[in-house]
Enzyme design. Structure first.
Site, mmCIF file in Angstrom:
data_model
loop_
_atom_site.group_PDB
_atom_site.id
_atom_site.type_symbol
_atom_site.label_atom_id
_atom_site.label_comp_id
_atom_site.label_asym_id
_atom_site.label_seq_id
_atom_site.Cartn_x
_atom_site.Cartn_y
_atom_site.Cartn_z
ATOM 1 C CB SER A 33 -0.901 -0.024 1.080
ATOM 2 O OG SER A 33 -1.378 1.209 1.144
ATOM 3 C CG HIS A 74 -3.904 -1.703 -1.520
ATOM 4 N ND1 HIS A 74 -5.254 -2.481 -1.824
ATOM 5 C CD2 HIS A 74 -4.392 -0.879 -0.447
ATOM 6 C CE1 HIS A 74 -6.052 -2.429 -1.063
ATOM 7 N NE2 HIS A 74 -5.614 -1.328 -0.098
ATOM 8 C CG ASP A 110 -5.183 2.164 1.180
ATOM 9 O OD1 ASP A 110 -6.195 1.126 1.218
ATOM 10 O OD2 ASP A 110 -4.005 1.709 1.525
ATOM 11 C CG MET A 153 -8.436 6.702 3.459
ATOM 12 S SD MET A 153 -7.238 6.611 4.921
ATOM 13 C CE MET A 153 -6.832 4.955 4.766
ATOM 14 C CG HIS A 156 -9.448 -0.141 -0.246
ATOM 15 N ND1 HIS A 156 -8.821 -0.309 1.073
ATOM 16 C CD2 HIS A 156 -10.580 -0.176 0.063
ATOM 17 C CE1 HIS A 156 -9.621 -0.721 1.829
ATOM 18 N NE2 HIS A 156 -10.929 -0.656 1.498
ATOM 19 C CG MET A 203 -11.326 2.850 2.749
ATOM 20 S SD MET A 203 -9.903 2.884 3.524
ATOM 21 C CE MET A 203 -8.740 2.840 1.968
ATOM 22 C CG MET A 232 -11.725 -3.404 5.161
ATOM 23 S SD MET A 232 -10.035 -2.885 4.594
ATOM 24 C CE MET A 232 -9.196 -2.321 5.717
ATOM 25 C CG ASP A 254 -6.321 -3.169 3.166
ATOM 26 O OD1 ASP A 254 -5.305 -2.987 3.828
ATOM 27 O OD2 ASP A 254 -6.851 -2.363 2.287
HETATM 28 C C1 DX5 Z 1 -6.535 0.733 5.892
HETATM 29 C C2 DX5 Z 1 -6.048 0.738 4.558
HETATM 30 C C3 DX5 Z 1 -5.061 -0.178 4.469
HETATM 31 C C4 DX5 Z 1 -3.619 0.183 4.897
HETATM 32 C C5 DX5 Z 1 -2.790 -1.244 5.184
HETATM 33 O O1 DX5 Z 1 -7.442 1.626 5.892
HETATM 34 O O2 DX5 Z 1 -7.131 0.273 3.821
HETATM 35 O O3 DX5 Z 1 -4.559 -0.380 3.103
HETATM 36 O O4 DX5 Z 1 -2.798 1.083 4.254
HETATM 37 O O5 DX5 Z 1 -1.830 -0.529 6.034
HETATM 38 P P1 DX5 Z 1 -0.967 -1.509 7.106
HETATM 39 O O6 DX5 Z 1 -0.512 -2.804 6.302
HETATM 40 O O7 DX5 Z 1 0.102 -0.587 7.574
HETATM 41 O O8 DX5 Z 1 -1.883 -1.962 8.139
HETATM 42 ZN ZN ZN Z 2 -6.511 -0.658 1.665
#
Ligand code: DX5
Ligand code: ZN
Length: 219
Positions: free
Chosen positions: A8, A33, A35, A37, A66, A68, A137, A175
């Site tokens: 990620s 990956h 992320d 948000m 991903h 969110m 998750m 994840d």
């Molecule tokens: C959390 C994200 C993950 C996160 C994983 O909300 O969706 O993808 O970046 O990070 P680690 O591996 O550090 O938990």
């Molecule tokens: Zn993620």
């Protein structure tokens, strides 16, 4: 036996993003990956289209996005245009899930659905045959570097059974808090793709850690 590792970039050094993406290019990670948000679905804001475009510019690896964010249906085609190969929306963020899955597929991207830790696997029973990916998750989404929630492993087993029973061709991704200490149990439970942020980027040798996670089940 090996898994796909999806580091990620949330844990990358954004001032040196090209360097970190090139490190991933030279590693055995097959996916990257991404992320996204929005500060509404989750309590944190990460990044959006420009960062995905910047990653895409420097890699030919599979870009696993991903989302969110609330109402992700507003932005599906823009994420596809910015370079997403897989677009994963959250079950909890969508009202008309069947329709959003079709919307993603229409863009040519692969379609995934993510489940928060407290959302039961059975929520996907009716749509699993439409999906390319189920994302389990294993932390409450919002931040990298959190502690793995142990009951996620049981959910991986459950979703694996659901996929086998339905004859669906769908991969399972895990994840949150994934690293060398739990990779093997997750692969044994049926995971096909492991996301790792902190475990990769905080390690002394990220490429070596990626390799160790990838082959954790061989041990
Ligand atoms: C959390 C994200 C993950 C996160 C994983 O909300 O969706 O993808 O970046 O990070 P680690 O591996 O550090 O938990
Ligand atoms: Zn993620």
């Amino acid at each position: 036996m090996s898994v796909i590792v999806a580091p990620s970039v949330l844990s990358a050094d954004f001032a040196n993003l090209q360097r970190d993406v090139e490190m991933l290019n030279n590693s055995e990670a097959e996916w990257i990956h991404i992320d996204v948000m929005d500060g509404s679905f989750v309590p944190n804001i990460s990044f959006g289209f420009p960062v995905l475009q910047a990653v895409r510019k420097h890699t030919t690896k599979f870009c696993d996005v991903h989302l969110m964010i609330v109402q992700p249906e507003r932005y599906i085609s823009q994420f596809r245009d910015a370079g997403a190969d897989m677009i994963t929306v959250h079950y909890e963020a969508v009202t008309h899930l069947d329709s959003v899955i079709h919307q993603v597929k229409k863009t040519g991207a692969m379609a995934g659905v993510a489940l928060n830790p407290a959302t039961p696997v059975a929520a996907l029973k009716e749509v699993v045959h439409l999906l390319d990916l189920v994302l389990i998750m294993s932390v409450n989404p919002g931040f990298g570097g959190q502690k793995f929630i142990p009951y996620a492993t049981g959910k991986v087993r459950e979703v694996k059974k659901m996929i086998l029973d339905s004859g669906a061709k769908c991969q399972i991704e895990v994840d949150g808090g994934v690293g060398l200490n739990n990779a093997k149990e997750l692969i044994d439970a049926g995971a096909d793709v492991l996301v790792a942020g902190n475990a990769v980027f905080a390690s002394e040798s990220p490429a070596q850690t990626i390799r160790q996670i990838k082959f954790a089940a061989a041990k």
